[in-house]
Scaffold this motif. Structure first.
Motif, mmCIF file in Angstrom:
data_model
loop_
_atom_site.group_PDB
_atom_site.id
_atom_site.type_symbol
_atom_site.label_atom_id
_atom_site.label_comp_id
_atom_site.label_asym_id
_atom_site.label_seq_id
_atom_site.Cartn_x
_atom_site.Cartn_y
_atom_site.Cartn_z
ATOM 1 N N ILE A 81 0.828 -1.203 0.000
ATOM 2 C CA ILE A 81 0.000 0.000 0.000
ATOM 3 C C ILE A 81 0.867 1.260 0.000
ATOM 4 O O ILE A 81 0.648 2.190 -0.790
ATOM 5 C CB ILE A 81 -0.947 0.013 1.218
ATOM 6 C CG1 ILE A 81 -1.958 -1.141 1.120
ATOM 7 C CG2 ILE A 81 -1.673 1.348 1.316
ATOM 8 C CD1 ILE A 81 -2.903 -1.041 -0.042
ATOM 9 N N VAL A 82 1.877 1.298 0.886
ATOM 10 C CA VAL A 82 2.737 2.485 0.982
ATOM 11 C C VAL A 82 3.518 2.721 -0.321
ATOM 12 O O VAL A 82 3.561 3.861 -0.810
ATOM 13 C CB VAL A 82 3.686 2.379 2.191
ATOM 14 C CG1 VAL A 82 4.732 3.494 2.158
ATOM 15 C CG2 VAL A 82 2.890 2.454 3.490
ATOM 16 N N PRO A 83 4.161 1.706 -0.916
ATOM 17 C CA PRO A 83 4.827 1.945 -2.203
ATOM 18 C C PRO A 83 3.888 2.471 -3.280
ATOM 19 O O PRO A 83 4.279 3.341 -4.080
ATOM 20 C CB PRO A 83 5.356 0.550 -2.577
ATOM 21 C CG PRO A 83 5.572 -0.123 -1.268
ATOM 22 C CD PRO A 83 4.465 0.355 -0.395
ATOM 23 N N ILE A 84 2.648 1.995 -3.306
ATOM 24 C CA ILE A 84 1.675 2.496 -4.276
ATOM 25 C C ILE A 84 1.405 3.982 -4.029
ATOM 26 O O ILE A 84 1.357 4.786 -4.962
ATOM 27 C CB ILE A 84 0.367 1.691 -4.205
ATOM 28 C CG1 ILE A 84 0.586 0.279 -4.757
ATOM 29 C CG2 ILE A 84 -0.742 2.384 -4.997
ATOM 30 C CD1 ILE A 84 -0.611 -0.636 -4.571
ATOM 31 N N LEU A 85 1.237 4.328 -2.758
ATOM 32 C CA LEU A 85 1.011 5.726 -2.408
ATOM 33 C C LEU A 85 2.187 6.613 -2.822
ATOM 34 O O LEU A 85 2.004 7.712 -3.354
ATOM 35 C CB LEU A 85 0.781 5.847 -0.895
ATOM 36 C CG LEU A 85 -0.639 5.649 -0.385
ATOM 37 C CD1 LEU A 85 -0.643 5.661 1.131
ATOM 38 C CD2 LEU A 85 -1.571 6.726 -0.922
ATOM 39 N N LEU A 86 3.406 6.116 -2.586
ATOM 40 C CA LEU A 86 4.594 6.904 -2.909
ATOM 41 C C LEU A 86 4.750 7.087 -4.418
ATOM 42 O O LEU A 86 5.176 8.154 -4.880
ATOM 43 C CB LEU A 86 5.842 6.249 -2.320
ATOM 44 C CG LEU A 86 5.900 6.206 -0.783
ATOM 45 C CD1 LEU A 86 7.177 5.508 -0.320
ATOM 46 C CD2 LEU A 86 5.815 7.610 -0.192
ATOM 47 N N LEU A 87 4.428 6.056 -5.182
ATOM 48 C CA LEU A 87 4.453 6.189 -6.647
ATOM 49 C C LEU A 87 3.457 7.241 -7.110
ATOM 50 O O LEU A 87 3.761 8.077 -7.970
ATOM 51 C CB LEU A 87 4.149 4.841 -7.302
ATOM 52 C CG LEU A 87 5.285 3.818 -7.340
ATOM 53 C CD1 LEU A 87 4.776 2.481 -7.867
ATOM 54 C CD2 LEU A 87 6.436 4.322 -8.209
ATOM 55 N N GLY A 88 2.254 7.192 -6.541
ATOM 56 C CA GLY A 88 1.251 8.194 -6.886
ATOM 57 C C GLY A 88 1.690 9.588 -6.495
ATOM 58 O O GLY A 88 1.488 10.555 -7.247
ATOM 59 N N ALA A 89 2.314 9.718 -5.323
ATOM 60 C CA ALA A 89 2.795 11.016 -4.867
ATOM 61 C C ALA A 89 3.886 11.552 -5.786
ATOM 62 O O ALA A 89 3.937 12.752 -6.075
ATOM 63 C CB ALA A 89 3.328 10.888 -3.438
ATOM 64 N N THR A 90 4.750 10.659 -6.250
ATOM 65 C CA THR A 90 5.812 11.063 -7.180
ATOM 66 C C THR A 90 5.224 11.578 -8.489
ATOM 67 O O THR A 90 5.671 12.595 -9.031
ATOM 68 C CB THR A 90 6.749 9.873 -7.468
ATOM 69 O OG1 THR A 90 7.285 9.382 -6.230
ATOM 70 C CG2 THR A 90 7.896 10.284 -8.383
ATOM 71 N N TYR A 91 4.192 10.892 -8.970
ATOM 72 C CA TYR A 91 3.531 11.318 -10.214
ATOM 73 C C TYR A 91 2.908 12.703 -10.056
ATOM 74 O O TYR A 91 3.056 13.572 -10.926
ATOM 75 C CB TYR A 91 2.468 10.305 -10.618
ATOM 76 C CG TYR A 91 1.636 10.745 -11.805
ATOM 77 C CD1 TYR A 91 2.114 10.611 -13.101
ATOM 78 C CD2 TYR A 91 0.373 11.314 -11.615
ATOM 79 C CE1 TYR A 91 1.359 11.030 -14.186
ATOM 80 C CE2 TYR A 91 -0.383 11.735 -12.686
ATOM 81 C CZ TYR A 91 0.111 11.585 -13.977
ATOM 82 O OH TYR A 91 -0.643 12.013 -15.039
ATOM 83 N N LEU A 92 2.203 12.932 -8.949
ATOM 84 C CA LEU A 92 1.576 14.232 -8.722
ATOM 85 C C LEU A 92 2.621 15.345 -8.624
ATOM 86 O O LEU A 92 2.446 16.427 -9.192
ATOM 87 C CB LEU A 92 0.732 14.192 -7.450
ATOM 88 C CG LEU A 92 -0.579 13.418 -7.512
ATOM 89 C CD1 LEU A 92 -1.245 13.392 -6.147
ATOM 90 C CD2 LEU A 92 -1.519 14.018 -8.548
ATOM 91 N N SER A 93 3.714 15.079 -7.895
ATOM 92 C CA SER A 93 4.771 16.075 -7.753
ATOM 93 C C SER A 93 5.424 16.364 -9.100
ATOM 94 O O SER A 93 5.732 17.527 -9.424
ATOM 95 C CB SER A 93 5.819 15.587 -6.743
ATOM 96 O OG SER A 93 5.248 15.394 -5.473
ATOM 97 N N TYR A 94 5.648 15.312 -9.877
ATOM 98 C CA TYR A 94 6.212 15.477 -11.217
ATOM 99 C C TYR A 94 5.302 16.323 -12.099
ATOM 100 O O TYR A 94 5.759 17.247 -12.785
ATOM 101 C CB TYR A 94 6.436 14.109 -11.867
ATOM 102 C CG TYR A 94 6.616 14.165 -13.359
ATOM 103 C CD1 TYR A 94 7.816 14.600 -13.923
ATOM 104 C CD2 TYR A 94 5.571 13.801 -14.221
ATOM 105 C CE1 TYR A 94 7.981 14.673 -15.301
ATOM 106 C CE2 TYR A 94 5.728 13.869 -15.597
ATOM 107 C CZ TYR A 94 6.934 14.304 -16.135
ATOM 108 O OH TYR A 94 7.074 14.374 -17.498
ATOM 109 N N GLU A 95 4.007 16.030 -12.060
ATOM 110 C CA GLU A 95 3.056 16.772 -12.883
ATOM 111 C C GLU A 95 3.002 18.239 -12.465
ATOM 112 O O GLU A 95 2.880 19.136 -13.299
ATOM 113 C CB GLU A 95 1.663 16.138 -12.777
ATOM 114 C CG GLU A 95 0.716 16.579 -13.874
ATOM 115 C CD GLU A 95 -0.571 15.788 -13.874
ATOM 116 O OE1 GLU A 95 -1.286 15.847 -12.857
ATOM 117 O OE2 GLU A 95 -0.876 15.125 -14.876
#
Length: 277
Positions: A81-95
């Protein structure tokens, strides 16, 4: 009668848990509204409401996909769950940083000539797709926050509450977004009814909001992305609580999201260049 009152008690408990889950998701929903409204304000006026409807349908589909996956993972494989959240957070920050980079380094003055309908249609389709992708990441966060509020509840209650909160979130977010981007029409309606000051105020507010949402939506991406990292990585959480007072947590989240966005942008740009070569 005993069975009837038992059912009423269960319904009451379910309503209380649902209310708690909604309150806990309120912060992410405010960011969701800012991000989505900013992305949805770029369409032609005649296409705004149809586009919002297309995005809303995409958001519902996102929830239908995400809810069972998150529930299954939380029950049988909670470590992912946490790795999924971190991947999503990285995508949002990148965008978010991608928007900043485009504004400062790739911003070009565009002519105001009419664009062909075919080009508009292609751009519209691409913008809808991008907005639904962003909604997918934010939807994961909404579902996880709602789930965290009822982790100790029976599985049936979990499914019901998470589903209710998730779908209410979609209705609320896109209902408010539709209202925001049509404020000018509402203002014209009031002006036509004789309330010119009210109408002019709403039209002015719409123009201000469109500009403000471009900034707020980008900042919201950094806040959500950085906030996920700060919450789920112990070292970052320690730094935040140790050196930042509660009132400055939001600054820490925004700066962290910006840093993550810059790093992600650098590596993705490098990858794109290597792939092109």
């Amino acid at each position: 009668m005993t069975g009837f009152f038992a059912i009423l008690k269960q319904v009451g408990a379910l309503a209380d848990d649902t209310s708690t889950a909604i309150k806990n998701t309120a912060n992410i929903l405010s960011d969701d509204i800012a991000v989505t409204a900013e992305q949805s304000s770029n369409f032609r006026a005649s296409r705004e409401l149809p586009v919002i409807w297309e995005i809303t349908k995409g958001s519902f589909l996102n929830k239908i996909i995400i809810i069972p996956i998150i529930l299954l993972l939380s029950s049988y494989l909670p470590s992912v769950i946490v790795p999924i959240l971190l991947l999503g957070a990285t995508y949002l920050s990148y965008e978010g940083y991608e928007k900043v980079h485009e504004y400062f380094f790739e911003h070009e003055q565009e002519s105001h000539k009419e664009i062909e309908d075919e080009i508009n249609a292609a751009e519209e389709k691409q913008n809808i797709k991008q907005t639904i992708q962003t909604d997918f990441i934010l939807s994961i966060e909404v579902v996880l926050i709602a789930l965290s509020s009822v982790m100790d509840s029976p599985i049936v209650e979990k499914v019901i509450i998470v589903t209710i909160v998730s779908f209410l979130a979609t209705i609320g977010v896109y209902g408010i977004v539709a209202l925001i981007i049509r404020l000018d029409d509402i203002g014209m309606w009031f002006a036509g009814k004789g309330y010119k000051r009210v109408g002019a105020s709403l039209v002015y507010t719409m123009g201000f909001l469109v500009k403000a949402l471009a900034v707020i939506g980008t900042i919201a991406m950094f806040l959500v992305g950085g906030g996920i990292y700060a919450h789920d990585i112990h070292l970052l959480h320690h730094l935040q609580t140790e050196y930042f007072q509660n009132t400055f947590f939001i600054l820490f989240d925004a700066l962290l999201g910006l840093i993550i966005g810059v790093i992600a942008f650098f590596f993705i740009s490098l990858f794109k260049k290597l792939r092109t070569k």
